[in-house]
Design a protein around this motif. Structure first.
Motif, mmCIF file in Angstrom:
data_model
loop_
_atom_site.group_PDB
_atom_site.id
_atom_site.type_symbol
_atom_site.label_atom_id
_atom_site.label_comp_id
_atom_site.label_asym_id
_atom_site.label_seq_id
_atom_site.Cartn_x
_atom_site.Cartn_y
_atom_site.Cartn_z
ATOM 1 N N ILE A 82 0.852 -1.192 0.000
ATOM 2 C CA ILE A 82 0.000 0.000 0.000
ATOM 3 C C ILE A 82 0.887 1.240 0.000
ATOM 4 O O ILE A 82 1.780 1.378 0.837
ATOM 5 N N SER A 83 0.633 2.136 -0.926
ATOM 6 C CA SER A 83 1.379 3.394 -0.955
ATOM 7 C C SER A 83 0.754 4.393 0.009
ATOM 8 O O SER A 83 -0.411 4.255 0.400
ATOM 9 N N MET A 84 1.511 5.411 0.369
ATOM 10 C CA MET A 84 0.989 6.430 1.267
ATOM 11 C C MET A 84 -0.149 7.215 0.603
ATOM 12 O O MET A 84 -1.100 7.621 1.280
ATOM 13 N N ASP A 85 -0.076 7.386 -0.703
ATOM 14 C CA ASP A 85 -1.157 8.085 -1.399
ATOM 15 C C ASP A 85 -2.447 7.271 -1.362
ATOM 16 O O ASP A 85 -3.543 7.827 -1.202
ATOM 17 N N ALA A 86 -2.338 5.954 -1.504
ATOM 18 C CA ALA A 86 -3.522 5.098 -1.396
ATOM 19 C C ALA A 86 -4.100 5.168 0.011
ATOM 20 O O ALA A 86 -5.322 5.173 0.196
ATOM 21 N N PHE A 87 -3.209 5.248 0.997
ATOM 22 C CA PHE A 87 -3.651 5.371 2.392
ATOM 23 C C PHE A 87 -4.381 6.692 2.601
ATOM 24 O O PHE A 87 -5.394 6.749 3.295
ATOM 25 N N ARG A 88 -3.892 7.752 1.976
ATOM 26 C CA ARG A 88 -4.541 9.068 2.087
ATOM 27 C C ARG A 88 -5.927 9.040 1.440
ATOM 28 O O ARG A 88 -6.879 9.608 1.978
ATOM 29 N N ILE A 89 -6.035 8.391 0.287
ATOM 30 C CA ILE A 89 -7.334 8.323 -0.390
ATOM 31 C C ILE A 89 -8.338 7.548 0.459
ATOM 32 O O ILE A 89 -9.504 7.953 0.590
ATOM 33 N N ALA A 90 -7.893 6.421 1.031
ATOM 34 C CA ALA A 90 -8.780 5.642 1.902
ATOM 35 C C ALA A 90 -9.229 6.470 3.097
ATOM 36 O O ALA A 90 -10.403 6.451 3.485
ATOM 37 N N GLY A 91 -8.281 7.222 3.676
ATOM 38 C CA GLY A 91 -8.630 8.096 4.790
ATOM 39 C C GLY A 91 -9.597 9.186 4.373
ATOM 40 O O GLY A 91 -10.521 9.536 5.116
ATOM 41 N N GLY A 92 -9.413 9.715 3.157
ATOM 42 C CA GLY A 92 -10.317 10.739 2.651
ATOM 43 C C GLY A 92 -11.731 10.217 2.475
ATOM 44 O O GLY A 92 -12.706 10.915 2.791
ATOM 45 N N ILE A 93 -11.854 8.977 2.012
ATOM 46 C CA ILE A 93 -13.182 8.378 1.841
ATOM 47 C C ILE A 93 -13.879 8.206 3.187
ATOM 48 O O ILE A 93 -15.073 8.493 3.343
ATOM 49 N N LEU A 94 -13.116 7.750 4.198
ATOM 50 C CA LEU A 94 -13.693 7.576 5.534
ATOM 51 C C LEU A 94 -14.132 8.918 6.115
ATOM 52 O O LEU A 94 -15.193 9.025 6.741
ATOM 53 N N LEU A 95 -13.313 9.942 5.920
ATOM 54 C CA LEU A 95 -13.672 11.271 6.405
ATOM 55 C C LEU A 95 -14.927 11.788 5.706
ATOM 56 O O LEU A 95 -15.779 12.431 6.328
ATOM 57 N N PHE A 96 -15.044 11.504 4.413
ATOM 58 C CA PHE A 96 -16.219 11.949 3.663
ATOM 59 C C PHE A 96 -17.485 11.279 4.204
ATOM 60 O O PHE A 96 -18.524 11.930 4.380
ATOM 61 N N LEU A 97 -17.404 9.987 4.500
ATOM 62 C CA LEU A 97 -18.559 9.270 5.053
ATOM 63 C C LEU A 97 -18.923 9.811 6.433
ATOM 64 O O LEU A 97 -20.112 9.945 6.767
ATOM 65 N N LEU A 98 -17.895 10.128 7.235
ATOM 66 C CA LEU A 98 -18.147 10.718 8.549
ATOM 67 C C LEU A 98 -18.819 12.073 8.394
ATOM 68 O O LEU A 98 -19.778 12.400 9.108
ATOM 69 N N GLY A 99 -18.325 12.881 7.457
ATOM 70 C CA GLY A 99 -18.921 14.193 7.219
ATOM 71 C C GLY A 99 -20.368 14.096 6.794
ATOM 72 O O GLY A 99 -21.214 14.891 7.221
ATOM 73 N N LEU A 100 -20.696 13.102 5.965
ATOM 74 C CA LEU A 100 -22.079 12.901 5.543
ATOM 75 C C LEU A 100 -22.966 12.565 6.735
ATOM 76 O O LEU A 100 -24.080 13.079 6.867
ATOM 77 N N ASP A 101 -22.481 11.681 7.612
ATOM 78 C CA ASP A 101 -23.258 11.335 8.803
ATOM 79 C C ASP A 101 -23.504 12.564 9.672
ATOM 80 O O ASP A 101 -24.587 12.739 10.236
ATOM 81 N N MET A 102 -22.499 13.423 9.763
ATOM 82 C CA MET A 102 -22.622 14.616 10.595
ATOM 83 C C MET A 102 -23.600 15.626 9.997
ATOM 84 O O MET A 102 -24.391 16.235 10.716
ATOM 85 N N THR A 103 -23.568 15.805 8.696
ATOM 86 C CA THR A 103 -24.471 16.775 8.068
ATOM 87 C C THR A 103 -25.912 16.286 8.043
ATOM 88 O O THR A 103 -26.846 17.092 8.064
ATOM 89 N N ARG A 104 -26.122 14.979 8.014
ATOM 90 C CA ARG A 104 -27.471 14.430 7.963
ATOM 91 C C ARG A 104 -28.078 14.218 9.340
ATOM 92 O O ARG A 104 -29.230 13.844 9.462
ATOM 93 N N GLY A 105 -27.284 14.426 10.383
ATOM 94 C CA GLY A 105 -27.803 14.272 11.734
ATOM 95 C C GLY A 105 -27.705 12.861 12.270
ATOM 96 O O GLY A 105 -28.156 12.577 13.379
ATOM 97 N N ASP A 106 -27.109 11.937 11.499
ATOM 98 C CA ASP A 106 -26.982 10.557 11.963
ATOM 99 C C ASP A 106 -25.892 10.405 13.016
ATOM 100 O O ASP A 106 -25.857 9.425 13.747
ATOM 101 N N PHE A 107 -24.992 11.371 13.079
ATOM 102 C CA PHE A 107 -23.834 11.249 13.959
ATOM 103 C C PHE A 107 -24.243 11.211 15.427
ATOM 104 O O PHE A 107 -23.771 10.384 16.199
ATOM 105 N N LEU A 108 -25.131 12.122 15.840
ATOM 106 C CA LEU A 108 -25.563 12.159 17.234
ATOM 107 C C LEU A 108 -26.354 10.910 17.601
ATOM 108 O O LEU A 108 -26.171 10.341 18.670
#
Length: 242
Positions: free
Chosen positions: A70-96
Motif C-alpha cells: 500500500i502506498s501512502m497516497d492510497a492510504f490518504r485516499i482511503a482516509g479521505g473516503i472515511l472522512l467523507f462518510l463521517l462528514g455525511l453522517d454529521m451533516t445528515r444528523g446521523d452522527f448524534l
C-alpha cells in the motif's frame, strides 16, 4: 538539531496535526449523553490508542504498508473516503443518533424487556468500538500524522536509542495532551446545549466533506503525475506562490 529541539519540534508538529482542540466539538457531540465517568474512560482509551498506534509507526516506519503493498497516497485516499462518510453522517444528523443508544442497551430481547444500563467503563468500551473508526482514525490520526511520525523516526535514529526514547516521549506527551483536552468536553456540551451542538456538528460535517474531497484530489494529483491541475490539488499554495 539537539534532543531538546527535536522533542519540542516533534511534539508541536504532532499536536498541531492531531488537533485535539479542533476535534473537541465532535468528541463532545459523540459523548453528549454519556456520564462523566464514561467520558473519562473513553478519553483514556482514545489517548492510549493514539500513543500505541503512533508508536507502532514510529518504530516500524512504512514496513506495514510495504508489507501489504500500500502506498501512502492510497492510504490518504482511503482516509479521505472515511472522512467523507463521517462528514455525511454529521451533516445528515446521523452522527448524534449513533451514540445516543450506548447508555441503554437491551440485555434480552424477550418479553421481559430487561434493560441493562451501561455506565462508566462498560459504556466506554461500547463507545470506543464506534469511535475508533472514523474518529480516532483518520480524523484524529490522519495520514499526515503518520507520515510525520515516520519522518521524525528517521531524524531520531541519528541520535541512536536516546533519540528514539525522546521521540517516544513526544508521542506520549501528545497522548497526554489529547486526554487533558478531551476531559473538558463536558463543559462544552453544557454550554452549547443540544441545538448548539447540532448546528456545530452539521457545519463541521460540511467542512469535513470538503476536506476529504481535497485530500482525495491532492493524492490523485500525485498518482496521475499532475494530470489534475496544481491549482485544484493545492489551491492556496499555488495562490501564495503567485
Amino acid at each position: 538539531m539537539n534532543l531538546v529541539e527535536f522533542y519540542v519540534n516533534f511534539f508541536i508538529t504532532l499536536f498541531a496535526l492531531l488537533d485535539p482542540i479542533g476535534n473537541v466539538p465532535i468528541f463532545a457531540a459523540a459523548t453528549r449523553s454519556h456520564s462523566r465517568s464514561t467520558r473519562k474512560w473513553l478519553t483514556f482509551y482514545i489517548a492510549i490508542f493514539a500513543a500505541l498506534f503512533l508508536s507502532f509507526f514510529f518504530f516500524t516506519g512504512l514496513k506495514l504498508l510495504q508489507f501489504f503493498g500500500i502506498s501512502m497516497d492510497a492510504f490518504r485516499i482511503a482516509g479521505g473516503i472515511l472522512l467523507f462518510l463521517l462528514g455525511l453522517d454529521m451533516t445528515r444528523g446521523d452522527f448524534l443518533a449513533m451514540f445516543e443508544e450506548v447508555e441503554h442497551v437491551n440485555e434480552k430481547p424477550d418479553a421481559d424487556k430487561q434493560v441493562k444500563i451501561l455506565t462508566g467503563r462498560a459504556s466506554a468500551n461500547v463507545s470506543f468500538e464506534k469511535l475508533v473508526v472514523p474518529f480516532a482514525i483518520p480524523l484524529l490520526i490522519g495520514p499526515g500524522a503518520i507520515s510525520t511520525v515516520i519522518i521524525q523516526a528517521g531524524e531520531a535514529q541519528k541520535h541512536g536509542w536516546a533519540g528514539m526514547l525522546v521521540g517516544l516521549g513526544a508521542i506520549v506527551s501528545t497522548a497526554v495532551a489529547i486526554f487533558v483536552t478531551f476531559v473538558f468536553t463536558g463543559t462544552i456540551s453544557k454550554l452549547l446545549g443540544r441545538v448548539g451542538m447540532v448546528v456545530v456538528i452539521r457545519v463541521l460535517g460540511l467542512i469535513l466533506c470538503a476536506l476529504a474531497i481535497q485530500i482525495i484530489i491532492s493524492s490523485l494529483s500525485v498518482i496521475t503525475q499532475d494530470i489534475i491541475t496544481p491549482s485544484a490539488a493545492h489551491p492556496y499554495e499555488t495562490a501564495h506562490g503567485a
